[in-house]
Write a protein that holds these residues in place. Structure first.
Motif, PDB file in Angstrom:
ATOM      1  N   PRO A  44       0.763  -1.282   0.239  1.00 22.50           N
ATOM      2  CA  PRO A  44      -0.052   0.053   0.024  1.00 22.50           C
ATOM      3  C   PRO A  44       0.900   1.382   0.075  1.00 22.50           C
ATOM      4  CG  PRO A  44      -0.037  -1.013   2.060  1.00 22.50           C
ATOM      5  CD  PRO A  44       0.827  -2.036   1.294  1.00 22.50           C
ATOM      6  N   ASN A  45       0.232   2.395  -0.383  1.00 24.50           N
ATOM      7  CA  ASN A  45       0.681   3.739  -0.520  1.00 24.50           C
ATOM      8  C   ASN A  45       0.489   4.328   0.886  1.00 24.50           C
ATOM      9  OD1 ASN A  45       1.620   6.279  -0.854  1.00 24.50           O
ATOM     10  ND2 ASN A  45       0.696   6.500  -2.854  1.00 24.50           N
ATOM     11  N   TRP A  46       1.659   4.516   1.522  1.00 27.59           N
ATOM     12  CA  TRP A  46       1.668   5.193   2.873  1.00 27.59           C
ATOM     13  C   TRP A  46       1.599   6.693   3.101  1.00 27.59           C
ATOM     14  CZ3 TRP A  46       1.609   2.382   7.650  1.00 27.59           C
ATOM     15  CH2 TRP A  46       1.628   0.995   7.448  1.00 27.59           C
ATOM     16  N   ASN A 119       2.210  -5.300   3.829  1.00 26.00           N
ATOM     17  CA  ASN A 119       1.422  -4.198   4.199  1.00 26.00           C
ATOM     18  C   ASN A 119       1.704  -3.740   5.562  1.00 26.00           C
ATOM     19  OD1 ASN A 119      -0.255  -4.814   1.881  1.00 26.00           O
ATOM     20  ND2 ASN A 119      -1.888  -5.807   2.825  1.00 26.00           N
ATOM     21  N   MET A 151      -1.065  -2.176   7.661  1.00 23.68           N
ATOM     22  CA  MET A 151      -2.323  -1.444   6.988  1.00 23.68           C
ATOM     23  C   MET A 151      -3.500  -2.435   6.716  1.00 23.68           C
ATOM     24  SD  MET A 151      -2.728   1.786   5.180  1.00 23.68           S
ATOM     25  CE  MET A 151      -1.302   2.232   4.457  1.00 23.68           C
ATOM     26  N   ASN A 153      -6.453  -1.733   5.529  1.00 25.27           N
ATOM     27  CA  ASN A 153      -6.878  -1.266   4.017  1.00 25.27           C
ATOM     28  C   ASN A 153      -6.386   0.152   4.146  1.00 25.27           C
ATOM     29  OD1 ASN A 153      -9.113   0.622   5.272  1.00 25.27           O
ATOM     30  ND2 ASN A 153     -10.355  -1.045   5.578  1.00 25.27           N
ATOM     31  N   GLN A 154      -6.517   0.609   2.672  1.00 29.60           N
ATOM     32  CA  GLN A 154      -6.107   2.300   2.792  1.00 29.60           C
ATOM     33  C   GLN A 154      -6.672   3.267   3.790  1.00 29.60           C
ATOM     34  OE1 GLN A 154      -2.948   1.517   0.363  1.00 29.60           O
ATOM     35  NE2 GLN A 154      -3.464   3.738   0.928  1.00 29.60           N
ATOM     36  N   SER A 155      -7.749   3.060   4.523  1.00 33.55           N
ATOM     37  CA  SER A 155      -8.233   4.042   5.361  1.00 33.55           C
ATOM     38  C   SER A 155      -7.986   3.557   6.859  1.00 33.55           C
ATOM     39  CB  SER A 155      -9.546   4.130   5.211  1.00 33.55           C
ATOM     40  OG  SER A 155      -9.681   4.454   3.867  1.00 33.55           O
ATOM     41  N   ARG A 189      -6.530   6.684   8.148  1.00 31.51           N
ATOM     42  CA  ARG A 189      -5.764   7.464   7.392  1.00 31.51           C
ATOM     43  C   ARG A 189      -6.408   8.059   6.131  1.00 31.51           C
ATOM     44  NH1 ARG A 189      -0.769   5.369   8.918  1.00 31.51           N
ATOM     45  NH2 ARG A 189       0.198   6.401   7.273  1.00 31.51           N
TER      46      ARG A 189
END
Length: 190
Positions: A44-46, A119, A151, A153-155, A189
């Motif tokens: 994932p993009n942090w 992740n 992570m 998920n992205q959120s 996030r």
């Protein structure tokens, strides 16, 4: 004449055999259908802001003086930047209330740098801290430590962090104060 006609028919049949057997070119091969190869998910993009909370345990020593321990927890706020080569850098603020005899609050301003593992993010951190007590005022010092964040998920991410705090001679009292905290963290996030 019968022999000649039979011989002529045999030669004609032999010459025509390849025409009946198919063309002299090899047939085109049938296409090969390969099974789909699963692609490993990209990490994932942090990059982005985060806010959340933390709770855990702290053990603080005052020399001379007693060692006190207990529960602490509070809020976190920060920003991470994903450099794109499995390295993430960022900064954050933590504010904890403490249920530790003599220690009321801890504030931290920290930088962190870490390495992505799938992740997750394994990181080191350090920075500035202020501790407030109920009887000796407040003083500042430094904090260093390490942590792991995963992570979901992205959120949403969860993790843990262990920090060492050193305040030196607390508020010029002659008593050195240091301590270690271990906390779990959860962050939204965006």
């Amino acid at each position: 004449m019968l022999k000649t006609t039979t011989a002529l028919a045999a030669v004609t049949a032999l010459m025509a055999a390849p025409a009946f057997a198919g063309s002299p070119e090899a047939p085109a091969p049938e296409p090969v259908i390969a099974a789909a190869v699963p692609v490993a998910p990209a990490s994932p993009n942090w990059t982005g802001f985060y806010a959340g909370g933390e709770i855990g345990y702290g053990d603080f020593d005052s020399t001379p003086g007693p060692s006190e321990d207990g529960i602490l927890g509070g809020v976190i706020l920060g920003y991470d930047y994903d450099l794109g080569n499995n390295v993430v850098v960022g900064g954050g603020l933590d504010y904890d209330f403490a249920d530790i005899d003599g220690l009321d609050e801890i504030f931290r301003a920290k930088l962190r740098a870490g390495y992505k593992i799938g992740n997750g993010l394994l990181y080191g951190t350090g920075g500035y801290t202020i501790a407030s007590t109920d009887n000796a005022g407040s003083d500042d010092g430094y904090v260093v430590g390490a942590g792991y964040e995963h992570m979901i998920n992205q959120s949403f991410s969860v993790g843990g962090e262990v920090l060492y705090h050193d305040y030196g001679s607390f508020n010029n009292s002659g008593a050195d104060l240091d301590g270690t905290t271990a906390q779990i963290r959860a962050a939204f996030r965006f």
